[in-house]
Design a protein around this motif. Structure first.
Motif, short mmCIF file in Angstrom:
data_model
loop_
_atom_site.label_atom_id
_atom_site.label_comp_id
_atom_site.label_asym_id
_atom_site.label_seq_id
_atom_site.Cartn_x
_atom_site.Cartn_y
_atom_site.Cartn_z
N GLU A 28 0.83 -1.20 0.00
CA GLU A 28 0.00 0.00 0.00
C GLU A 28 0.86 1.25 0.00
O GLU A 28 1.15 1.83 1.05
CB GLU A 28 -0.95 -0.02 1.20
N VAL A 29 1.28 1.66 -1.19
CA VAL A 29 2.09 2.87 -1.32
C VAL A 29 1.66 3.59 -2.59
O VAL A 29 1.36 2.96 -3.61
CB VAL A 29 3.61 2.54 -1.36
N SER A 30 1.59 4.90 -2.51
CA SER A 30 1.17 5.69 -3.67
C SER A 30 2.06 6.92 -3.82
O SER A 30 2.69 7.38 -2.87
CB SER A 30 -0.29 6.14 -3.52
N ILE A 31 2.14 7.41 -5.05
CA ILE A 31 2.77 8.70 -5.33
C ILE A 31 1.62 9.66 -5.60
O ILE A 31 0.92 9.54 -6.60
CB ILE A 31 3.70 8.63 -6.55
N SER A 32 1.40 10.60 -4.70
CA SER A 32 0.23 11.46 -4.84
C SER A 32 0.35 12.71 -3.96
O SER A 32 0.95 12.66 -2.89
CB SER A 32 -1.03 10.69 -4.44
N ASN A 33 -0.23 13.80 -4.46
CA ASN A 33 -0.36 15.02 -3.64
C ASN A 33 -1.82 15.27 -3.29
O ASN A 33 -2.15 16.36 -2.80
CB ASN A 33 0.17 16.24 -4.41
N SER A 34 -2.68 14.31 -3.55
CA SER A 34 -4.11 14.54 -3.33
C SER A 34 -4.42 14.59 -1.83
O SER A 34 -3.75 13.94 -1.02
CB SER A 34 -4.95 13.45 -4.00
N ILE A 35 -5.41 15.37 -1.50
CA ILE A 35 -5.83 15.49 -0.10
C ILE A 35 -6.24 14.13 0.45
O ILE A 35 -5.87 13.76 1.58
CB ILE A 35 -6.98 16.51 0.03
N SER A 36 -6.96 13.35 -0.35
CA SER A 36 -7.43 12.04 0.13
C SER A 36 -6.26 11.09 0.39
O SER A 36 -6.26 10.37 1.39
CB SER A 36 -8.39 11.41 -0.89
N ALA A 37 -5.24 11.10 -0.46
CA ALA A 37 -4.08 10.23 -0.27
C ALA A 37 -3.31 10.62 0.99
O ALA A 37 -2.86 9.75 1.76
CB ALA A 37 -3.17 10.28 -1.48
N ILE A 38 -3.18 11.92 1.23
CA ILE A 38 -2.49 12.40 2.44
C ILE A 38 -3.28 12.03 3.69
O ILE A 38 -2.71 11.59 4.69
CB ILE A 38 -2.24 13.92 2.35
#
Length: 205
Positions: A28-38
């Motif tokens: 479970e790892v993502s590259i993201s700047n989205s509010i939901s991912a944070i």
């Protein structure tokens, strides 16, 4: 709650290498700047390659700082800054010109006094562990890590330094303040020791 890592991407490069290393340890790892991912993440990583000022500009343009600050300073999620991702936590940086940092850890980013050694400092060098840290669990003192940098973090509070490295002068190569961690080296390029450090980080609660 299962561990989820969010790697913030502000266009500084190296995110894919960090992703590949973490993915080898954790699905479970993502590259993201989205509010939901944070918000969904349990751990947050900020990689970095490049100049301090440019990195700060990109961070403010691409990352929702209000939500990141809430995650780190209210919810106390573990955070790892890598290379420039560590440096931007400082109060101010002096690479090319003076630029304000994120001001999370009091200190300055200043040019290495390499005493005649070439800059940037590129390649393998050993760390001297200065105090016990969960980040260095099962990592031996004097382990080698991979560096690429010309500037280094000089924190006001030297007690926050968890490792130093010598290249012309002794400099801070890892720092810790509560749930905030920073490393000047690149764990994603540092083979076994780097993988162990990332493993230690994702096991932090």
């Amino acid at each position: 709650m299962s561990t989820k890592v969010c790697i913030l991407d502000y266009g500084s490069g190296n995110t894919k290498s960090v992703f590949n290393l973490i993915e080898s340890l954790l699905p479970e790892v993502s590259i993201s700047n989205s509010i939901s991912a944070i918000e969904e993440a349990t751990h947050i990583v900020l990689p970095g390659v490049g100049a301090f000022g440019t990195s700060m500009e990109k961070i403010h343009q691409t990352i929702p700082m209000d939500f990141l600050m809430d995650s780190l300073f209210v919810k106390k999620k573990p955070f790892l800054g890598i290379c420039v991702g560590m440096q931007v936590m400082a109060t101010v940086g002096f690479e090319f010109e003076e630029n304000k940092g994120l001001e999370w850890i009091d200190g300055e980013i200043v040019k290495l006094n390499s005493n005649g050694f070439p800059l940037p400092h590129v390649g393998w060098n050993s760390i001297s562990i200065k105090k016990e840290s969960k980040l260095f669990q099962s990592i031996e003192d004097k382990s080698d890590f991979y560096f690429v940098h010309s500037y280094a973090f000089k924190p006001i509070n030297k007690d926050l330094i968890i490792s130093t490295t010598t290249y012309g002068e002794e400099f801070c190569s890892a720092i810790e303040l509560n749930n905030l961690f920073g490393v000047q080296f690149h764990p994603e390029k540092s083979h076994y020791a780097g993988k162990k450090l990332i493993e230690n980080f994702i096991h932090l609660k």
